[in-house]
Design a protein around this motif. Structure first.
Motif, short mmCIF file in Angstrom:
data_model
loop_
_atom_site.label_atom_id
_atom_site.label_comp_id
_atom_site.label_asym_id
_atom_site.label_seq_id
_atom_site.Cartn_x
_atom_site.Cartn_y
_atom_site.Cartn_z
N HIS A 168 8.68 13.55 8.94
CA HIS A 168 9.41 12.37 8.46
C HIS A 168 9.75 12.58 6.99
CE1 HIS A 168 10.65 8.31 8.05
NE2 HIS A 168 9.58 7.87 7.46
N ALA A 169 9.03 12.01 6.12
CA ALA A 169 9.31 12.18 4.68
C ALA A 169 7.99 12.39 3.96
CB ALA A 169 10.02 10.94 4.14
N ARG A 203 2.69 -1.05 12.99
CA ARG A 203 1.99 -0.96 11.71
C ARG A 203 1.90 -2.35 11.09
NH1 ARG A 203 5.65 2.09 8.56
NH2 ARG A 203 6.45 0.14 7.75
N GLU A 204 3.05 -3.04 11.04
CA GLU A 204 3.06 -4.38 10.44
C GLU A 204 2.47 -5.42 11.39
OE1 GLU A 204 3.53 -4.63 7.40
OE2 GLU A 204 4.45 -2.66 7.07
N ARG A 220 4.88 13.68 5.73
CA ARG A 220 4.20 12.95 6.80
C ARG A 220 5.02 13.02 8.07
NH1 ARG A 220 2.86 7.24 5.18
NH2 ARG A 220 1.09 7.40 6.59
N SER A 222 2.68 8.62 9.83
CA SER A 222 3.28 7.36 9.39
C SER A 222 3.52 6.52 10.64
CB SER A 222 4.60 7.66 8.68
OG SER A 222 5.28 6.47 8.38
N ASP A 267 12.86 2.83 7.83
CA ASP A 267 11.46 2.70 7.48
C ASP A 267 11.08 3.88 6.60
OD1 ASP A 267 8.45 3.12 9.50
OD2 ASP A 267 8.73 2.49 7.43
N ASP A 268 10.87 3.61 5.33
CA ASP A 268 10.54 4.74 4.46
C ASP A 268 9.05 5.06 4.55
OD1 ASP A 268 10.43 3.15 1.15
OD2 ASP A 268 9.14 2.95 2.90
N SER A 269 8.67 6.19 3.98
CA SER A 269 7.29 6.63 4.15
C SER A 269 6.34 5.78 3.33
CB SER A 269 7.15 8.09 3.73
OG SER A 269 7.52 8.21 2.37
N GLY A 270 6.89 4.92 2.45
CA GLY A 270 6.02 4.07 1.65
C GLY A 270 5.59 2.83 2.39
N GLY A 271 6.02 2.71 3.64
CA GLY A 271 5.57 1.58 4.42
C GLY A 271 6.41 0.33 4.24
N ILE A 272 7.57 0.50 3.66
CA ILE A 272 8.43 -0.67 3.49
C ILE A 272 9.64 -0.51 4.41
CG2 ILE A 272 9.85 -1.94 1.84
CD1 ILE A 272 7.94 -0.90 -0.35
N THR A 273 9.97 -1.55 5.14
CA THR A 273 11.07 -1.47 6.10
C THR A 273 12.30 -2.20 5.57
OG1 THR A 273 9.44 -1.58 7.86
CG2 THR A 273 11.72 -1.98 8.48
N TYR A 319 0.86 -1.17 0.00
CA TYR A 319 0.00 0.00 0.00
C TYR A 319 0.90 1.22 0.00
CZ TYR A 319 -3.07 3.72 1.63
OH TYR A 319 -3.75 4.91 1.74
N MET A 320 0.69 2.10 -0.98
CA MET A 320 1.52 3.29 -1.10
C MET A 320 0.72 4.48 -0.60
SD MET A 320 4.47 4.43 -2.30
CE MET A 320 5.14 3.36 -3.55
N PRO A 321 1.00 4.99 0.62
CA PRO A 321 0.18 6.05 1.19
C PRO A 321 0.15 7.32 0.33
CG PRO A 321 1.65 5.15 2.85
CD PRO A 321 2.07 4.57 1.54
#
Lengths: 508, 574
Positions: free
Chosen positions: A344-345, A249-250, A348, A243, B436-442, A203-205
């Motif tokens: 953050h980035a 989150r996971e 967000r 974020s 941990d990038d903002s795209g939700g991938i670690t 999922y790409m926020p």
């Protein structure tokens, strides 16, 4: 010169016409595939399909629809009852007997419509022709046949409604509408979505873009991934600016990934077991590599984040004295004004580990993280012990195999295939592991069982064929591999292998 | 008065309008390629990229003159590109692995797995043209043009990409080669360029080949077995390396376009598309780095370091276009040094890259064992220290820490995160961190610590005095000896173990299942023993080298060192 009766002449003419029309039987399966243009026969237990290189028997419970006709829409009577009705000029249609000529017209029209629909589904496999649908808070884009898509969409909608109600999620205007993209197989998913190779969904926020694929060999896994990614989407909806830290989150996405929609009670049942994660966990525990709680939260020393994160969330969500407070903490991360967040980035914000720990302690009411950590570990040892939980041994074995834990994977496969409901895919995967280890006889045995349990599993036939090749039975092997190619014309591995054989033969 | 004001305002608007909207380039003159045998129009002012002589499939590349941005200025600027990719029919019939013995120590293994067609090329080489983006075909049609059957494709890349991209390709099916004429551009600009692209696509013609068609190898995947090189004497290795470099350079220089220069200095060959001033500076700087290394680390090995290759491109876009080829830019396991002379790009960064890569190349050739086995802190410390070397007005080379490293070091002091230096020297591996990038991938990465780099720099500069003078050089020289000795011991131990196994044989059970379990168990134990032995060897190497260089240090000495380093760190390494 004898004069033949006109009726006989007419019947002969019809039969002649009937004989010259090609078979157009269509057999449609629950996983979205269909077979047409082959000779299909109804049997007591299901259907027998005649391919050029062999015959397969498919059980009733795999089939969703069977349409028997020929190109002209004619019906061929088979039983005595049917033949008697045919004599009267009648033919069956939707549970009634109607005039054969009318049946022929209706069947021909039905056939054309079905073919058009199937062609549309075939065309849809290219993203440029993808199917689209809308819901209130999100839209779908997909390359699936309608029956499969409709089922997944309904489940997605039910999941969304249940979770949105439970967590009081109402997406803001700022959030907009997410797009849920579903692909018909993993290869196409990786190509079009650009997903990293180890991600089976994402999922790409920033784009509100959710992507995953339909795994027709593993329906449960498809739902797991769908619910997992949907959970990310919904968490994002709680506050698009935040974020969430990776561990929770996971962890929560995995927790919700194991959900089951109960169609009877119309409720989402949560708290299921993530078999694969549990296996990874137990593998670490065996090596005495326990995860510390503070390290998990701060991210300083984390190994197998998904597995440990899931187990901690499972512990907190399943332990009555913590459930409400943990849920409050989870919601607070997005909504509370008291939590300090930092940029953050991509515009967000994230929550620094010190801030997470501070509010975790406060909201959950925990002074001693060490003590909570001990409780968590005890929970894993007791409630999540391998012999205590209803484990999907097959899924666990598969995950262990992916992680390179072959010895343990074999142990789990032995348990999985011993179960009466063991699926063809389980036998196939075990067979593959054995084949890779050079244990051809065992591999062959399991591949054979795979084809019996799931006759449509082309990969199992392919592997069976390769086992025959390895045993020196090249001709048998080739025939079986060709059969595999007929069952699944889209499987490139089969065709590559056949092409290599042909090249070798040409060379000789 | 009013009329004058109105005219002035109108002119201002016109100029502002012209200034803000740059038109798409129109079709320019044709470019001919006598080796591949084609001629095609290229958009005006587009730069034809110099390709490596080893490139086997991409016949031509041209890059637009300016960066384009996505809708509302989104994304990083990117230049549109035009490629011609050629698929010789004969090559596509080859498949399999081909082994060619080059000499006694080198075997060339070529993996022949040619692209089936343009679509196959796009899928397999997606990274070259589309990076990490997901893509799909939006058009697949056939037509006829110029007497050839032509397949027309359009590709869209919308996911996992900063700005959506679009490609259009016409594949001309000629008698012996299929030529794909492809344009790639950000989708936002496609309409503006569509007419130019169409004119260029339609302009493709074949011409007689007056030069040999590039290569017979297929995907460019070559595996050169160089392990045998270690069995040669240093003199034999030297001859082999010199010959390999000179042969390579001969082809590359012959293949250089007319507007490129090449310059040979004592230790480098610099091929350049930048101005002479920058080219000379880079050449001089590379020599200074090399001189510094030879002088500062004399005892690291006897192997010959062959001539280094540096390519200077006009700008970053040209450099990236060169990198994105089907042939690896690595040569004999050492990357060529590629930099850009773009005035808009930081030339300081290019100095850093030259310094780092010259160092890496030098060490790789000087002593491969040392390069592969040195402790993590030493390798990252050395490369980072060298990266900071640059010319000043008065000196050929000065070393100054990077600003971001300085700030990070100062912060570490404030956060009380400095480790005892002895601990760093003896540690097995760098820290791991989860990103941990903002795209939700670690991602979990192994990151060289700021402190390790700073310690190295300190011991090479301010800390290089008293009992610690030359300590790093001593450490590295000792490492060379220790590695050789430990490697020898390790090999002898492994050999002895194998001999023992062969002589003694194994007691295997009769029962097939038990036999299988015993074999598996033995194999697993052998692997574990080997891994443990490797780990022990690494540990022994670290400890022995440490002892030789720093064994004289007492606890008091270490405390003093930590204290003076801390003072140094507080001031940001100044």
């Amino acid at each position: 010169m004898m004069r033949l009766p006109v009726a006989f002449l007419a019947a002969a003419f019809c039969l002649f016409l009937g004989a010259s029309s090609a078979r157009a039987d269509i057999l449609m399966f629950k996983d979205g595939r269909w077979i047409e243009g082959k000779r299909i026969q109804k049997t007591d237990k299901g259907y027998r399909i005649q391919f050029e290189n062999g015959t397969i028997d498919v059980a009733d419970d795999l089939v969703v629809d069977y349409f028997q006709t020929d190109d002209a829409g004619a019906w061929v009577p088979r039983t005595d009852v049917e033949k008697a009705q045919a004599e009267k000029g009648l033919a069956p249609w939707r549970g009634k007997w109607i005039k054969a000529s009318r049946r022929q017209r209706l069947a021909k029209k039905e056939l054309e419509e079905r073919r058009e629909r199937m062609q549309q589904w075939k065309d849809r496999r290219k993203w440029v022709n993808r199917g689209k649908a809308k819901s209130k808070h999100y839209k779908f884009e997909h390359t699936l046949p309608d029956p499969v898509f409709n089922e997944l969409k309904a489940l997605f909608d039910n999941y969304y409604n249940a979770v949105a109600k439970d967590w009081k999620i109402r997406p803001s205007k700022e959030y907009g509408k997410a797009t849920v993209n579903i692909y018909h197989n993993p290869e196409y998913y990786y190509q079009v979505s650009g997903s990293p190779s180890r991600a089976v969904g994402y999922y790409m926020p920033s784009r509100r873009d959710l992507n995953f694929y339909y795994d027709r060999d593993n329906h449960r896994y498809t739902l797991d991934v769908m619910f997992h990614e949907a959970h990310h989407m919904m968490t994002h909806m709680m506050n698009p600016k935040v974020s969430y830290p990776a561990w929770i989150r996971e962890g929560m996405a995995e927790y919700y990934g194991a959900s089951v929609w109960n169609a009877r009670t119309k409720k989402l049942e949560v708290g299921g077991i993530q078999a694969g994660r549990l296996c990874v966990l137990w593998d670490r525990i065996k090596k005495d590599k326990w995860q510390g709680l503070e390290d998990l939260i701060t991210g300083n020393k984390v190994d197998a984040l998904y597995a440990w994160g899931w187990s901690f969330c499972h512990f907190m969500m399943s332990t009555p004295k913590y459930t409400k407070k943990f849920r409050k903490f989870y919601a607070a991360l997005a909504r509370s004004k008291h939590i300090q967040r930092k940029v953050h980035a991509a515009g967000r914000m994230t929550i620094p580990p010190t801030e997470q720990i501070k509010h975790f302690r406060k909201i959950v009411g925990v002074k001693d993280l060490g003590a909570l950590e001990a409780e968590w570990h005890d929970y894993i040892k007791s409630a999540l012990a391998l012999d205590r939980v209803e484990l999907d041994w097959s899924m666990g074995a598969h995950i262990l195999y992916i992680y390179g834990e072959r010895e343990k994977a074999r142990e789990f496969y032995e348990k999985a295939i011993a179960e009466p409901e063991a699926k063809g895919m389980t036998f196939y995967r075990y067979s593959k592991l054995l084949f890779e280890e050079g244990k051809i006889e065992e591999a062959s045995d399991n591949a054979d069982k795979a084809t019996q349990r799931d006759p449509l599993l082309a990969r199992a036939w392919f592997l069976l064929g390769r086992c025959h090749e390895a045993k020196g039975k090249a001709e048998d092997g080739l025939r079986i591999i060709r059969l595999a190619g007929e069952i699944d014309p889209d499987d490139e591995n089969i065709w590559l292998h056949l092409a290599e054989i042909e090249e070798q033969e040409e060379g000789e | 008065m009013r009329g004058t004001v109105m005219v002035t305002a109108l002119v201002a608007v016109m100029c502002g309008g012209l200034g803000t909207v740059a038109a798409a380039e129109r079709p320019g003159p044709a470019h001919a390629n006598e080796a591949w045998g084609f001629k095609v129009r290229v958009p005006a002012k587009w730069n034809i990229i110099h390709m490596s002589s080893k490139e086997q499939w991409i016949a031509m590349k041209a890059v637009g003159p300016r960066e384009l941005y996505g809708d509302k200025g989104a994304g990083w600027g990117e230049r549109p590109e035009m490629w011609i990719v050629a698929f010789p029919h004969e090559r596509q019939r080859q498949r399999g692995a081909k082994r060619t013995k080059i000499d006694d120590s080198t075997t060339l293994i070529e993996v022949q797995n040619p692209y089936k067609d343009y679509k196959d090329f796009v899928k397999r080489e997606k990274r070259l043209s589309l990076g990490d983006a997901g893509f799909y075909f939006t058009k697949e049609e056939t037509t006829e043009h110029g007497g050839f059957k032509v397949s027309v494709y359009e590709v869209m890349a919308e996911k996992m990409v900063e700005v959506p991209k679009q490609m259009v390709a016409w594949v001309y099916h000629t008698e012996d080669v299929d030529y794909a004429v492809q344009f790639r551009i950000q989708r936002h600009h496609f309409k503006d360029y569509e007419s130019t692209f169409r004119t260029c696509l339609k302009s493709f013609k074949t011409i007689p080949r007056t030069k040999p068609m590039p290569g017979t190898s297929t995907t460019g995947k070559k595996i050169v077995d160089v392990e045998g090189e270690q069995s040669l004497t240093p003199e034999e290795r030297k001859k082999k390396r010199i010959l390999a470099v000179e042969n390579y350079l001969k082809d590359e220089i012959a293949n250089l376009p007319k507007d490129w220069t090449h310059k040979q200095s004592k230790n480098f060959c610099v091929m350049s598309h930048a101005d002479d001033k920058f080219t000379n500076r880079v050449s001089k700087h590379a020599e200074n780095i090399r001189k510094y290394l030879e002088k500062t680390f004399p005892g690291l090995g006897d192997d010959h370091v062959p001539r280094g290759i540096i390519r200077i491109f006009k700008d970053n876009a040209e450099e990236n276009a060169f990198r994105e080829g089907t042939t690896s830019i690595w040569f004999d396991d050492v990357e060529q040094i590629l930099i850009s002379g773009d005035k808009n790009w930081s030339r300081l960064w290019e100095y850093e890259r030259v310094s780092r890569e010259v160092t890496r190349q030098w060490l790789w050739y000087k002593n491969r064992n040392l390069y592969n086995t040195m402790p993590w802190w030493l390798q990252s410390g050395l490369l980072d220290h060298m990266e900071q070397g640059r010319p000043s007005k008065r000196k050929a080379l000065v070393f100054a820490p990077d600003r971001s490293d300085v700030l990070a070091l100062v912060q570490m002091v404030r956060d009380e995160k400095l480790k005892p230096i002895k601990e760093i020297f003896l540690s097995e591996a760098a820290e791991t961190t989860s990103v941990d990038d903002s795209g939700g991938i670690t991602f979990t990465t192994i990151t060289p610590t700021t402190q390790a780099k700073a310690v190295f720099h300190y011991l090479m500069t301010k800390g290089n005095r008293g009992s610690l003078k030359g300590s790093l050089q001593t450490y590295m020289e000792t490492l060379v000896t220790v590695i050789e000795e430990e490697d020898k011991k390790f090999e002898e131990a492994e050999l002895a173990r194998l001999r023992k196994e062969i002589e003694e044989g194994r007691d295997l059970p009769e029962d097939p299942e038990e036999r299988r379990k015993k074999i598996e168990d033995d194999l697993r134990k052998a692997h574990e023993a080997y891994a443990a032995a490797l780990k022990d060897k690494a540990q022994t190497i670290r400890e022995r080298a440490y002892q030789a260089a720093f064994g004289h240090m007492t606890d008091k000495n270490w405390k003093r060192l930590d204290k003076s380093f801390r003072t140094y760190a507080e001031k940001g390494g100044r």
